[in-house]
Motif scaffolding. Structure first.
Motif, PDB file in Angstrom:
ATOM      1  N   UNK A  23       0.869  -1.196  -0.009  1.00  0.00           N
ATOM      2  CA  UNK A  23      -0.039   0.087   0.062  1.00  0.00           C
ATOM      3  C   UNK A  23       0.854   1.287   0.073  1.00  0.00           C
ATOM      4  N   UNK A  24       1.930   1.134   0.875  1.00  0.00           N
ATOM      5  CA  UNK A  24       2.720   2.319   0.867  1.00  0.00           C
ATOM      6  C   UNK A  24       3.442   2.383  -0.428  1.00  0.00           C
ATOM      7  N   UNK A  25       3.874   1.415  -1.123  1.00  0.00           N
ATOM      8  CA  UNK A  25       4.722   1.331  -2.635  1.00  0.00           C
ATOM      9  C   UNK A  25       3.747   2.128  -3.441  1.00  0.00           C
ATOM     10  N   UNK A  26       2.525   1.605  -3.440  1.00  0.00           N
ATOM     11  CA  UNK A  26       1.693   2.263  -4.575  1.00  0.00           C
ATOM     12  C   UNK A  26       0.890   3.279  -4.232  1.00  0.00           C
ATOM     13  N   UNK A  27       1.154   3.918  -2.724  1.00  0.00           N
ATOM     14  CA  UNK A  27       0.321   4.921  -2.740  1.00  0.00           C
ATOM     15  C   UNK A  27      -1.201   4.675  -2.233  1.00  0.00           C
ATOM     16  N   UNK A  28      -1.518   3.696  -2.095  1.00  0.00           N
ATOM     17  CA  UNK A  28      -3.029   3.138  -1.805  1.00  0.00           C
ATOM     18  C   UNK A  28      -3.104   3.007  -0.221  1.00  0.00           C
ATOM     19  N   UNK A  29      -3.778   3.966   0.314  1.00  0.00           N
ATOM     20  CA  UNK A  29      -3.942   4.186   1.586  1.00  0.00           C
ATOM     21  C   UNK A  29      -4.768   3.227   2.218  1.00  0.00           C
ATOM     22  N   UNK A  30      -5.751   2.755   1.348  1.00  0.00           N
ATOM     23  CA  UNK A  30      -6.751   1.729   1.801  1.00  0.00           C
ATOM     24  C   UNK A  30      -6.079   0.199   2.253  1.00  0.00           C
ATOM     25  N   UNK A  31      -5.229   0.041   1.356  1.00  0.00           N
ATOM     26  CA  UNK A  31      -4.453  -1.218   1.348  1.00  0.00           C
ATOM     27  C   UNK A  31      -3.511  -1.136   2.467  1.00  0.00           C
ATOM     28  N   UNK A  32      -2.973  -0.096   2.492  1.00  0.00           N
ATOM     29  CA  UNK A  32      -1.729   0.207   3.773  1.00  0.00           C
ATOM     30  C   UNK A  32      -2.542  -0.008   5.173  1.00  0.00           C
ATOM     31  N   UNK A  33      -3.726   0.717   5.229  1.00  0.00           N
ATOM     32  CA  UNK A  33      -4.397   0.611   6.416  1.00  0.00           C
ATOM     33  C   UNK A  33      -4.991  -0.918   6.846  1.00  0.00           C
ATOM     34  N   UNK A  34      -5.359  -1.550   5.715  1.00  0.00           N
ATOM     35  CA  UNK A  34      -5.827  -2.745   5.724  1.00  0.00           C
ATOM     36  C   UNK A  34      -4.662  -3.797   6.352  1.00  0.00           C
ATOM     37  N   UNK A  35      -3.560  -3.368   6.022  1.00  0.00           N
ATOM     38  CA  UNK A  35      -2.488  -4.368   6.429  1.00  0.00           C
ATOM     39  C   UNK A  35      -2.092  -3.919   7.864  1.00  0.00           C
ATOM     40  N   UNK A  36      -1.940  -2.641   8.276  1.00  0.00           N
ATOM     41  CA  UNK A  36      -2.107  -2.298   9.790  1.00  0.00           C
ATOM     42  C   UNK A  36      -3.066  -2.842  10.564  1.00  0.00           C
ATOM     43  N   UNK A  37      -4.356  -3.134  10.044  1.00  0.00           N
ATOM     44  CA  UNK A  37      -5.449  -3.474  10.973  1.00  0.00           C
ATOM     45  C   UNK A  37      -5.290  -4.934  11.123  1.00  0.00           C
ATOM     46  N   UNK A  38      -4.804  -5.586   9.745  1.00  0.00           N
ATOM     47  CA  UNK A  38      -4.556  -7.211   9.959  1.00  0.00           C
ATOM     48  C   UNK A  38      -3.309  -7.456  10.949  1.00  0.00           C
ATOM     49  N   UNK A  39      -2.266  -6.631  11.117  1.00  0.00           N
ATOM     50  CA  UNK A  39      -1.211  -6.913  12.088  1.00  0.00           C
ATOM     51  C   UNK A  39      -1.916  -6.650  13.524  1.00  0.00           C
ATOM     52  N   UNK A  40      -2.660  -5.597  13.630  1.00  0.00           N
ATOM     53  CA  UNK A  40      -3.192  -5.258  14.887  1.00  0.00           C
ATOM     54  C   UNK A  40      -3.997  -6.430  15.327  1.00  0.00           C
ATOM     55  N   UNK A  41      -4.873  -7.046  14.623  1.00  0.00           N
ATOM     56  CA  UNK A  41      -5.537  -8.254  14.853  1.00  0.00           C
ATOM     57  C   UNK A  41      -4.814  -9.284  15.525  1.00  0.00           C
ATOM     58  N   UNK A  42      -3.606  -9.573  14.651  1.00  0.00           N
ATOM     59  CA  UNK A  42      -2.636 -10.655  15.056  1.00  0.00           C
ATOM     60  C   UNK A  42      -2.210 -10.186  16.345  1.00  0.00           C
ATOM     61  N   UNK A  43      -1.630  -9.223  16.740  1.00  0.00           N
ATOM     62  CA  UNK A  43      -1.129  -8.674  17.868  1.00  0.00           C
ATOM     63  C   UNK A  43      -1.990  -8.960  19.060  1.00  0.00           C
ATOM     64  N   UNK A  44      -3.470  -8.657  18.761  1.00  0.00           N
ATOM     65  CA  UNK A  44      -4.274  -8.777  19.889  1.00  0.00           C
ATOM     66  C   UNK A  44      -4.694 -10.086  20.256  1.00  0.00           C
ATOM     67  N   UNK A  45      -4.502 -10.960  19.147  1.00  0.00           N
ATOM     68  CA  UNK A  45      -4.654 -12.389  19.361  1.00  0.00           C
ATOM     69  C   UNK A  45      -3.399 -12.948  20.371  1.00  0.00           C
TER      70      UNK A  45
END
Length: 67
Positions: A23-45
């Motif tokens: 997402x950062x590479x392509x400038x796609x903020x939505x994909x970047x945010x989805x990645x951050x959320x996915x990591x956050x969910x894994x950390x929460x687990x």
């Protein structure tokens, strides 16, 4: 947490990092945010499992003291 669950959780973290980077590479903020959320969910687990194991250890310790 079983070995399979740990593997799956680590795969989620890696996938999230990859998605965030893409997402950062392509400038796609939505994909970047989805990645951050996915990591956050894994950390929460991970944190929830750690807490569960701590409580289980405390309960097992109390049961051992009552014998």
């Amino acid at each position: 947490m079983s070995t399979d669950e740990k593997f799956e959780n680590n795969a989620d973290k890696l996938g999230g990092k990859t998605k965030e980077g893409f997402g950062k590479l392509t400038g796609d903020k939505e994909t970047e945010t989805e990645g951050q959320v996915q990591q956050g969910k894994a950390d929460l687990k991970d944190k929830l499992d750690d807490a569960k194991n701590t409580v289980k250890g405390a309960v097992d310790g109390l049961k051992g003291d009552n014998k």
